[in-house]
Design a protein around this motif. Structure first.
Motif, mmCIF file in Angstrom:
data_model
loop_
_atom_site.group_PDB
_atom_site.id
_atom_site.type_symbol
_atom_site.label_atom_id
_atom_site.label_comp_id
_atom_site.label_asym_id
_atom_site.label_seq_id
_atom_site.Cartn_x
_atom_site.Cartn_y
_atom_site.Cartn_z
ATOM 1 N N SER A 10 18.370 3.125 1.421
ATOM 2 C CA SER A 10 18.270 2.383 2.670
ATOM 3 C C SER A 10 17.601 1.039 2.378
ATOM 4 O O SER A 10 17.101 0.797 1.268
ATOM 5 C CB SER A 10 17.439 3.158 3.686
ATOM 6 O OG SER A 10 16.102 3.278 3.228
ATOM 7 N N GLU A 11 17.542 0.155 3.380
ATOM 8 C CA GLU A 11 16.879 -1.129 3.159
ATOM 9 C C GLU A 11 15.399 -0.926 2.832
ATOM 10 O O GLU A 11 14.855 -1.578 1.942
ATOM 11 C CB GLU A 11 17.025 -2.030 4.386
ATOM 12 C CG GLU A 11 16.359 -3.383 4.211
ATOM 13 C CD GLU A 11 16.793 -4.411 5.235
ATOM 14 O OE1 GLU A 11 16.076 -5.418 5.392
ATOM 15 O OE2 GLU A 11 17.842 -4.221 5.868
ATOM 16 N N LYS A 12 14.763 -0.005 3.536
ATOM 17 C CA LYS A 12 13.359 0.290 3.245
ATOM 18 C C LYS A 12 13.221 0.870 1.833
ATOM 19 O O LYS A 12 12.284 0.537 1.097
ATOM 20 C CB LYS A 12 12.801 1.279 4.265
ATOM 21 C CG LYS A 12 11.322 1.604 4.045
ATOM 22 C CD LYS A 12 10.821 2.606 5.061
ATOM 23 C CE LYS A 12 9.329 2.885 4.859
ATOM 24 N NZ LYS A 12 9.031 3.392 3.507
ATOM 25 N N GLY A 13 14.172 1.727 1.448
ATOM 26 C CA GLY A 13 14.134 2.292 0.113
ATOM 27 C C GLY A 13 14.256 1.235 -0.964
ATOM 28 O O GLY A 13 13.569 1.281 -1.996
ATOM 29 N N ARG A 14 15.100 0.235 -0.720
ATOM 30 C CA ARG A 14 15.257 -0.857 -1.686
ATOM 31 C C ARG A 14 13.983 -1.699 -1.776
ATOM 32 O O ARG A 14 13.552 -2.100 -2.860
ATOM 33 C CB ARG A 14 16.447 -1.737 -1.286
ATOM 34 C CG ARG A 14 17.784 -1.164 -1.718
ATOM 35 C CD ARG A 14 18.946 -1.914 -1.100
ATOM 36 N NE ARG A 14 19.317 -1.314 0.178
ATOM 37 C CZ ARG A 14 20.368 -1.679 0.887
ATOM 38 N NH1 ARG A 14 21.152 -2.639 0.463
ATOM 39 N NH2 ARG A 14 20.644 -1.090 2.020
ATOM 40 N N ARG A 15 13.403 -1.958 -0.614
ATOM 41 C CA ARG A 15 12.156 -2.737 -0.597
ATOM 42 C C ARG A 15 11.051 -1.991 -1.344
ATOM 43 O O ARG A 15 10.327 -2.590 -2.159
ATOM 44 C CB ARG A 15 11.738 -2.987 0.852
ATOM 45 C CG ARG A 15 10.543 -3.920 1.020
ATOM 46 C CD ARG A 15 10.301 -4.141 2.516
ATOM 47 N NE ARG A 15 9.210 -5.068 2.732
ATOM 48 C CZ ARG A 15 7.924 -4.729 2.790
ATOM 49 N NH1 ARG A 15 7.580 -3.449 2.609
ATOM 50 N NH2 ARG A 15 6.984 -5.632 2.999
ATOM 51 N N ASP A 16 10.928 -0.694 -1.092
ATOM 52 C CA ASP A 16 9.924 0.116 -1.794
ATOM 53 C C ASP A 16 10.191 0.148 -3.291
ATOM 54 O O ASP A 16 9.261 0.154 -4.106
ATOM 55 C CB ASP A 16 9.922 1.543 -1.235
ATOM 56 C CG ASP A 16 9.372 1.608 0.184
ATOM 57 O OD1 ASP A 16 8.724 0.635 0.615
ATOM 58 O OD2 ASP A 16 9.622 2.625 0.859
ATOM 59 N N TYR A 17 11.472 0.165 -3.649
ATOM 60 C CA TYR A 17 11.851 0.163 -5.072
ATOM 61 C C TYR A 17 11.325 -1.107 -5.748
ATOM 62 O O TYR A 17 10.729 -1.064 -6.829
ATOM 63 C CB TYR A 17 13.373 0.239 -5.161
ATOM 64 C CG TYR A 17 13.912 0.499 -6.552
ATOM 65 C CD1 TYR A 17 14.623 1.654 -6.834
ATOM 66 C CD2 TYR A 17 13.719 -0.412 -7.589
ATOM 67 C CE1 TYR A 17 15.124 1.890 -8.108
ATOM 68 C CE2 TYR A 17 14.209 -0.186 -8.853
ATOM 69 C CZ TYR A 17 14.912 0.966 -9.107
ATOM 70 O OH TYR A 17 15.387 1.197 -10.365
ATOM 71 N N PHE A 18 11.544 -2.262 -5.110
ATOM 72 C CA PHE A 18 11.074 -3.529 -5.673
ATOM 73 C C PHE A 18 9.550 -3.528 -5.791
ATOM 74 O O PHE A 18 8.992 -3.990 -6.788
ATOM 75 C CB PHE A 18 11.551 -4.697 -4.806
ATOM 76 C CG PHE A 18 12.922 -5.203 -5.154
ATOM 77 C CD1 PHE A 18 13.092 -6.448 -5.738
ATOM 78 C CD2 PHE A 18 14.050 -4.438 -4.916
ATOM 79 C CE1 PHE A 18 14.358 -6.924 -6.067
ATOM 80 C CE2 PHE A 18 15.323 -4.890 -5.239
ATOM 81 C CZ PHE A 18 15.475 -6.134 -5.820
ATOM 82 N N LEU A 19 8.860 -3.028 -4.767
ATOM 83 C CA LEU A 19 7.399 -2.979 -4.802
ATOM 84 C C LEU A 19 6.915 -2.104 -5.952
ATOM 85 O O LEU A 19 5.950 -2.435 -6.644
ATOM 86 C CB LEU A 19 6.866 -2.443 -3.468
ATOM 87 C CG LEU A 19 6.989 -3.392 -2.269
ATOM 88 C CD1 LEU A 19 6.689 -2.647 -0.973
ATOM 89 C CD2 LEU A 19 6.043 -4.584 -2.420
ATOM 90 N N LYS A 20 7.597 -0.982 -6.166
ATOM 91 C CA LYS A 20 7.214 -0.068 -7.239
ATOM 92 C C LYS A 20 7.463 -0.693 -8.609
ATOM 93 O O LYS A 20 6.655 -0.556 -9.533
ATOM 94 C CB LYS A 20 8.024 1.227 -7.098
ATOM 95 C CG LYS A 20 7.651 2.327 -8.079
ATOM 96 C CD LYS A 20 6.355 3.000 -7.683
ATOM 97 C CE LYS A 20 6.091 4.215 -8.569
ATOM 98 N NZ LYS A 20 4.831 4.880 -8.231
ATOM 99 N N HIS A 21 8.569 -1.416 -8.741
ATOM 100 C CA HIS A 21 8.944 -1.972 -10.046
ATOM 101 C C HIS A 21 8.026 -3.143 -10.436
ATOM 102 O O HIS A 21 7.603 -3.244 -11.587
ATOM 103 C CB HIS A 21 10.396 -2.444 -10.019
ATOM 104 C CG HIS A 21 10.914 -2.892 -11.346
ATOM 105 N ND1 HIS A 21 11.599 -2.041 -12.193
ATOM 106 C CD2 HIS A 21 10.822 -4.076 -11.998
ATOM 107 C CE1 HIS A 21 11.917 -2.698 -13.292
ATOM 108 N NE2 HIS A 21 11.463 -3.937 -13.204
#
Length: 634
Positions: A196-207
């Motif tokens: 999801s869009e939130k999932g993508r945003r969280d992915y970037f934050l994690k990376h």
């Protein structure tokens, strides 16, 4: 009748830079589908998870297997089997009993196959079975003690000749859905959409770790709706994060990296290697690059996405030929099934295939190789070939992207190789020979996608030099982005017809109410930015004299932007048709824009605003204005 469920989204987290993920499912537990209370559960259940490669189907299937194993409810399935079609390709003839004895992951005990109602089979990667599709429906077997080829055993299981009461969970790419429909009865089809869009945003934050860097990279990715849609796949997120982090460290412009699909994936590819000085002779990297590009092109033509040692040998390769690209994670060996290889993502495979056609083949010693190269390209560009294999269309997009001078230089600088000038001429012939393509909505989108991917203003001007009319059906922000870029470089455009479908602009009510308000506003601002670029052509093209906006769902903001362009002195529209446009207030705004419009001679207004008194008053003002030159009004 097929049972089609709501599309589900899942959140993926990167554990480290080696491209491993764990999954947190937002969907209900899969055990609930097996419950006798499920209304669609009229017989044994077959569930098909489908979606593009890398979207997370296998990960989700394995997670659901774990849920089954851990669930303590008495009706939970007691036995589960994981069948990897990729690995089963190596299996010779065997009985069904032998097959399951090698793949059991839990519970020992005699007679468990007789408890079919308690058994789950996960058939992972159905599309990877190496067998002609027509073979599935022949030689179906109902005896699990008779030796058969593995694909026939799987087909018999799906046809429910073997263990008819077992629960089946199948994962596949969309290309194999037709075969699955022939083999299954009343399956539940679930499309996996990925992050999801939130999932993508969280992915970037994690990376990235640092929030400011993560959000900068995330916004750069979101600026291109094509790339942002692709980033629902974890592999694309990984590529984007790795590439954009490298660009930040080098102080380079992230917007240029995310300008097109080609710019991102080429930057990722080139970023894995140290640039080779032009003065250096051709070395093992250049030889390996050409080999891998050939491999990508051949496997795409054959629609092969997972390769084993036999595939490589049949194409004249050894595993060692892939070493440079294995070390850089561009090609990956399957961790669970040794000896199987795949490109990190289909787009990387398509980019390398495009490079096979665009790298100068005259450097090869064989004098006939150059003509063969062009013939291969002509085959790729043929519409018949692309109708048989849709993946080839994206190779063409990458070809146009690589024709960009700046990207060609980046390719040459990294790998010390030349880009063929003849390929660009073939691409131009592809556009010019299909000049009539602009009369077909589908072909218009394909051609304009190619031109946008090139980002070459001169190429767009040359390709559209003879275009006088353009009919555009806008269905998404992607269409807005592509059309806006290309229309701005059409030199002799006379007429534009627009149809804007519901859901592009926020205020028409087409956006999903389930989306957070902030996300919807961001979506609308981006759409309006592309719309503003598109509408600018009405005040910048001297010869543009006709506009038709019909069957369209606009918004107050998008109407205001269009009217601002119409009222400018540099807008020379003579004929305007506004037909069946929402919202109704748009007609009032258009009439206000037409007051004092000296160039306007023909005006047609059709829709649901006939009884609007203000509209009539504004029309009267337009007709009474001293500069009114209207000759036709409907």
């Amino acid at each position: 009748m097929e049972n089609v469920y709501t599309i589900w989204k899942h959140t993926f987290w990167p554990e480290d830079d080696d491209f491993h993920y764990k999954v947190t499912s937002r969907s209900q537990k899969f055990t609930s589908f097996w419950s006798p209370k499920t209304p669609t559960q009229l017989g044994p259940l077959t569930v098909v998870l489908h979606g593009p490669a890398g979207i997370g189907k296998s990960t989700l299937a394995k997670k659901w297997m774990l849920e089954w194993k851990q669930d303590k409810l008495p009706e939970t399935l007691k036995f589960s089997f994981y069948l990897s079609c990729k690995e089963l390709n190596r299996q010779g003839r065997c009985t069904f009993a032998e097959l399951v004895s090698k793949t059991r992951v839990d519970s020992q005990g005699a007679g468990f196959l007789e408890q079919a109602q308690n058994i789950l089979f996960v058939i992972d990667g159905f599309d990877e079975l190496r067998v002609p599709s027509e073979s599935f429906i022949h030689d179906i077997c109902g005896d699990w003690m008779i030796q058969k080829p593995v694909p026939i055993l799987l087909a018999s299981l799906l046809k429910r000749r073997l263990l008819p009461k077992a629960t089946l969970l199948v994962t596949t790419r969309p290309e194999a859905l037709r075969e699955l429909r022939l083999l299954t009865e009343q399956p539940v089809f679930i499309e996996v959409e990925g992050l999801s869009e939130k999932g993508r945003r969280d992915y970037f934050l994690k990376h990235f770790g640092q929030e400011d860097q993560a959000l900068r990279a995330f916004e750069a990715m979101r600026s291109n709706p094509v790339l942002f849609h692709m980033s629902c796949m974890p592999a694309v997120c990984w590529v984007a994060c790795r590439c954009l982090r490298q660009q930040m460290e080098q102080g380079q412009d992230l917007a240029l990296t995310c300008q097109t699909t080609t710019s991102l994936f080429l930057r990722f590819l080139c970023g894995q290697f140290t640039p080779t000085p032009v003065s250096c002779p051709r070395g093992p990297l250049q030889a390996s690059l050409r080999a891998v590009c050939f491999l990508a092109a051949e496997t795409l033509l054959e629609q092969l996405f997972v390769l084993d040692g036999e595939d490589l040998r049949s194409l004249g390769f050894k595993e060692s030929d892939l070493q440079f690209f294995l070390e850089k994670n561009i090609i990956q060996e399957d961790l669970e099934c040794k000896g199987y290889y795949a490109f990190i993502h289909l787009s990387v495979q398509q980019l390398l295939a495009a490079m096979f056609y665009i790298l100068d083949s005259e450097e090869q010693e064989d004098g006939d190789s150059h003509m063969t190269h062009i013939e291969d390209l002509q085959r790729l560009l043929s519409k018949e070939e692309r109708l048989k294999n849709s993946n080839l269309t994206h190779v063409i997009y990458f070809l146009f992207g690589l024709s960009n001078k700046q990207r060609a230089r980046e390719l040459e600088r990294t790998f010390s190789c030349s880009v063929s000038s003849e390929v660009k001429q073939e691409l131009l012939r592809f556009l010019f020979n299909g000049r009539e393509l602009f009369s077909s909505t589908t072909d218009v989108k394909e051609v304009l996608y190619c031109l946008f991917e090139s980002q070459e203003e001169l190429l767009v001007k040359e390709a559209t030099a003879h275009v006088r009319e353009m009919s555009l059906r806008l269905q998404s922000k992607v269409d807005l982005m592509h059309f806006a870029f290309c229309l701005q470089h059409c030199q002799d455009l006379r007429k534009v017809s627009l149809q804007v479908e519901k859901g592009i602009f926020l205020e028409d009510g087409g956006a999903s109410e389930s989306h957070p308000w902030v996300e919807r506003c961001q979506h609308d601002q981006q759409a309006l930015r592309f719309w503003r670029d598109l509408c600018s052509v009405f005040s910048s093209k001297e010869n543009l004299s006709s506009l038709d906006v019909s069957q369209s769902f606009l918004s107050s903001s998008s109407v205001r932007i269009l009217c601002e362009q119409i009222t400018r002195a540099t807008c020379h529209l003579q004929k305007v048709v506004i037909k069946n446009v929402c919202p109704v207030d748009a007609y009032r705004d258009f009439c206000l824009a037409f007051i004092g419009k000296k160039s306007l001679t023909h005006l047609t207004l059709e829709g649901g605003a006939h009884s609007n008194t203000m509209l009539l008053l504004l029309l009267c003002e337009a007709l009474k204005h001293r500069t009114c030159n209207l000759q036709y009004l409907r």
